[in-house]
Design an enzyme around this catalytic site. Structure first.
Site, PDB file in Angstrom:
ATOM      1  N   ASP A   1      -1.641   2.382   8.356  1.00 22.95           N
ATOM      2  CA  ASP A   1      -3.252   2.000   9.060  1.00 22.95           C
ATOM      3  C   ASP A   1      -2.646   0.917   9.768  1.00 22.95           C
ATOM      4  OD1 ASP A   1      -4.226   3.827   7.200  1.00 22.95           O
ATOM      5  OD2 ASP A   1      -5.339   2.999   6.527  1.00 22.95           O
TER       6      ASP A   1
ATOM      7  N   GLY B   1       1.080  -1.237  -0.262  1.00 22.85           N
ATOM      8  CA  GLY B   1      -0.374  -0.023  -0.040  1.00 22.85           C
ATOM      9  C   GLY B   1       0.948   0.881   0.522  1.00 22.85           C
ATOM     10  N   PHE B   2       0.286   2.766   0.369  1.00 19.52           N
ATOM     11  CA  PHE B   2       1.045   4.012   0.502  1.00 19.52           C
ATOM     12  C   PHE B   2       2.243   2.905   1.201  1.00 19.52           C
ATOM     13  CE2 PHE B   2      -2.734   5.225  -1.275  1.00 19.52           C
ATOM     14  CZ  PHE B   2      -2.547   6.031  -2.155  1.00 19.52           C
ATOM     15  N   GLY B   3       2.279   2.922   2.733  1.00 21.68           N
ATOM     16  CA  GLY B   3       3.061   2.933   3.526  1.00 21.68           C
ATOM     17  C   GLY B   3       4.062   2.357   2.629  1.00 21.68           C
TER      18      GLY B   3
ATOM     19  N   ALA C   1      -3.939   7.892   3.632  1.00 21.10           N
ATOM     20  CA  ALA C   1      -2.971   8.048   2.125  1.00 21.10           C
ATOM     21  C   ALA C   1      -1.705   8.730   3.236  1.00 21.10           C
ATOM     22  CB  ALA C   1      -3.180   8.005   0.950  1.00 21.10           C
TER      23      ALA C   1
ATOM     24  N   VAL D   1       2.281 -13.356   3.815  1.00 15.14           N
ATOM     25  CA  VAL D   1       3.070 -13.531   5.105  1.00 15.14           C
ATOM     26  C   VAL D   1       1.520 -14.308   6.223  1.00 15.14           C
ATOM     27  CG1 VAL D   1       4.385 -12.460   7.501  1.00 15.14           C
ATOM     28  CG2 VAL D   1       4.351 -11.673   4.757  1.00 15.14           C
TER      29      VAL D   1
ATOM     30  N   GLU E   1     -18.605  10.477  -0.218  1.00 15.89           N
ATOM     31  CA  GLU E   1     -18.699  10.238  -2.080  1.00 15.89           C
ATOM     32  C   GLU E   1     -19.096   9.380  -2.685  1.00 15.89           C
ATOM     33  OE1 GLU E   1     -13.344  11.666  -1.434  1.00 15.89           O
ATOM     34  OE2 GLU E   1     -14.318   9.818  -1.057  1.00 15.89           O
TER      35      GLU E   1
END
Lengths: 462, 462
Positions: B319, B19-21, B335, B86, B177
């Site tokens: 997160d 993801g973003f991280g 994000a 994992v 949204e």
């Protein structure tokens, strides 16, 4: 009530199937006074099937080649779209059945198309999926990209070779297009993506039973296509029949080999089927209910005006029909035939309502085209044959023309231009929720962290 | 062999989650000498989650907001991507486990994110799906568009009302949204698509437990968002808690009502969950194996440098982490936090290898934004607050900026421009192979020709 009784006098046309045939019929009846049209489809979208291989190989998304039927037809106020599956027809009462619900018709157009056929070996489907629906394309995409992921992990060279062997059965346009696209993926798009193997180890094998690929084309274009495919790295094997597919072992019979020496076995984890089609189930329903004859592929044999013998108000068009009034071979199952037939039946209905007649259907063949890879295609326009870059450009323009006809799919055009300059394939997602660990074989040392095509086909969407 | 022994001296970083991280951590270590990076993800693509609601509502395709991890990282020759899950970690032996396979690390970065949470009512998930994965978005899309199809067919006005009632639980950015997009679909995009009902009959209900929507924003922007949503036709109900969801009955508790009069029931066939998240399963694995403390949402409580107490070489970011060293509330699960944390940990590793130190992590909050519909958004940049068209334009530019960062998703930008001028939504496909007949209720008179969200969640792909 008055409105209801007026409605009763309108001519009710029911179209079953929203492919090229059904949609062209509906579109051409869309502004006709005195006609009510009901289009029934199992799916809520029209699918541009000729580009499905681009979804299967990660270039386009399903929505790029699909148009919601409702939006295609929303200007036709006399047209109703129904999402559902026709389960039966009743020609005497003039109605189609969707479960318990009955929909009456004055004229019925059946355009439910074809599905892939394994020539009686339906159990091959799990090992060698075909390409007819969005779900099929997503499943192919999953298998192709999962194979590369598994190869990255595999340490046994023989097993890795099996993951990196891609066999495409059938050298028609779909097979040729799939083979070319997979070769481009392996040798160009993904060449820097893996660390444990060189993607040039991948093998792409195209098998064709006849003596040349693209049999409907002129022989020199078949030869040209074969040369282009070889240039991309595809191994083309003609006069080769598949006699068995079991797990990942494909048994081949070489047409030219000696009798004692004619079987060959290939181990490949990815086998894609592009070899044959048969009519959809509505063919049998029509045969049962009207007594109409079907050919070996289940296609309904139609009259010169595309109607069914004894039932002048029931038509079978597109891939479902077998039209043998034009030459010694039935018309091919391609989009232009379906489009022209849909339009013809719409005209015939309109003329009948005015008590006019119409000549028999006549297919105007404007040629065939197949794309081999970026920059290469073959185009057989009968009066002129194109190959290479110009053929590719022509292929592109024709497809854009038809794609934007319903839905202004500007974005697809831009996607293609973009891909052309970048060789990018952004849509190579492996999706599917109920993933199974790779390596169902008992002796496989894989340990659950990759995913493979499950033995039983999964739900797979778009 | 020599190469192998040299390799042993390189610092092995394992990143779990793309993801973003995780991706920002891997990207920032990608050209570092002396470091080998292994990025492990269950999926072969990075997903741009902030735009997932556009897939769920038929504007974009999954591939438009996904980038293959291998192509994002293919320039980083020191980086390997592994597709897999994992299953465990072993901090003493310094290795992560994928089934039987062990992957050693010197530094471990866990960035496996969060999933939606039903606050202990996990059985609500079938009735009210959340939005975290591509499959979730396809499932939402299927339910939304199937509801309109079913309404077209339904003759009972009460049942039709249930099909046309859309309840979104949770007034954060995702809920806002989704509500705005569904209202635009119903009242604009599809207004000419149906023949048996008027799409203006549709009801879009946004429920929020607190006293205003978008609680992280400034109060005047929350008010502005509510006005914009109401303008689009959304009914906004704040101070409203969902106390039960059973089949298609949602029970609400109004915070302000009298005690005797505080429960309300709504019948809606489509309920979408945007109310809460909890940490992914790796949070518990880390807690079990390192003794680290987790918060109520299962997030791992991290040290000022994002490492885990007692394990300076294990980091939890994005997160998954609970970082409480900056204010009295933990950092939000958005994000920008994940991106900054990924980059921070990469810097920390690089400095440690040079025996240098780094100050504690500090999140630079550049503001929040949420889009309400075409032309309307709210942007809280702390020093300036925007609303309406300019906020929408700003939202658009920011999202394009981040989208094209990895993958040059030019096409998305063009798609948006196109949609802006046409209000077109081409991606509204209902897909899914194992479709079930609509109307599981015993008393339902439907007859099998429509399809509804099945009771048990299906495999649904992209």
């Amino acid at each position: 009530m008055l409105e209801e009784s007026l409605k009763q006098e309108r001519h009710k046309v029911v179209v079953v199937g929203g492919g090229f045939g059904g949609l062209y019929a509906a579109k051409n009846l869309g502004r006709e006074n005195g006609v009510d049209v009901t289009l029934i489809d199992k799916r809520n979208f029209h699918l541009f099937q000729p580009l499905l291989y681009q979804v299967a190989t990660g270039t386009l998304s399903p929505a790029d080649i699909s148009s919601p039927l409702r939006s295609v037809l929303n200007k036709s106020k006399n047209t109703k779209v129904l999402l559902g599956e026709v389960t039966d027809i009743d020609p005497e009462e003039q109605q189609v059945l969707m479960g318990d619900e009955k929909i009456p018709y004055d004229t019925l157009i059946v355009a439910t198309g074809a599905k892939h056929s394994y020539f009686g070996k339906d159990h091959w489907e799990n090992s060698a999926p075909g390409l007819k629906t969005v779900e099929d394309a997503i499943e192919m995409r999953r298998r192709i990209f999962t194979a590369f992921e598994a190869a990255e992990k595999e340490t046994d060279p023989e097993k890795r070779r099996a993951w990196l062997t891609f066999v495409i059965v059938g050298g028609g346009p779909t097979g040729v297009e799939l083979a070319g696209a997979i070769a481009e993926l392996a040798y160009h798009t993904m060449k820097n993506d893996f660390r444990n193997f060189d993607t040039s180890e991948a093998q792409v094998l195209l098998l064709e039973g006849l003596d040349r690929i693209l049999p409907p084309f002129a022989p020199e274009l078949s030869a040209e296509a074969e040369t282009s495919l070889k240039g991309l790295g595809v191994t083309v094997q003609t006069k080769t029949l598949v006699t068995n597919i079991e797990d990942d072992i494909i048994t081949l019979k070489q047409g030219n080999a000696n009798k004692d020496d004619q079987f060959e076995q290939i181990t490949a984890k990815t086998v894609l089927w592009a070899a044959g089609v048969k009519a959809s189930a509505m063919g049998k329903v029509l045969a049962d209910k009207t007594g109409v004859e079907c050919d070996r592929a289940g296609r309904v044999i139609v009259e010169p005006n595309l109607s069914i013998k004894g039932y002048p108000n029931i038509f079978a068009i597109g891939d479902l029909g077998h039209f043998a009034h034009q030459s010694d071979r039935p018309l091919p199952g391609v989009a232009p035939v379906a489009m022209q037939q849909g339009k013809y039946v719409a005209s015939l209905i309109k003329r009948r309502l005015k008590n006019q007649t119409l000549l028999s259907f006549y297919y105007v063949d404007r040629g065939s085209l197949a794309v081999i890879g970026q920059n290469a295609a073959v185009v057989d326009l009968l009066f002129i044959k194109l190959k290479g870059f110009f053929a590719w450009l022509f292929w592109l323009l024709i497809h854009i023309h038809f794609l934007i006809e319903f839905d202004n799919k500007l974005v697809v055009m831009i996607q293609w231009v973009w891909n052309y300059f970048t060789r990018n394939r952004g849509a190579r997602l492996i999706t599917g929720k109920e993933l199974e660990p790779i390596g169902g074989d008992g002796d496989d040392s894989n340990n659950g962290d990759y995913y493979q095509a499950p033995k039983k086909r999964q739900t797979a969407n778009a």
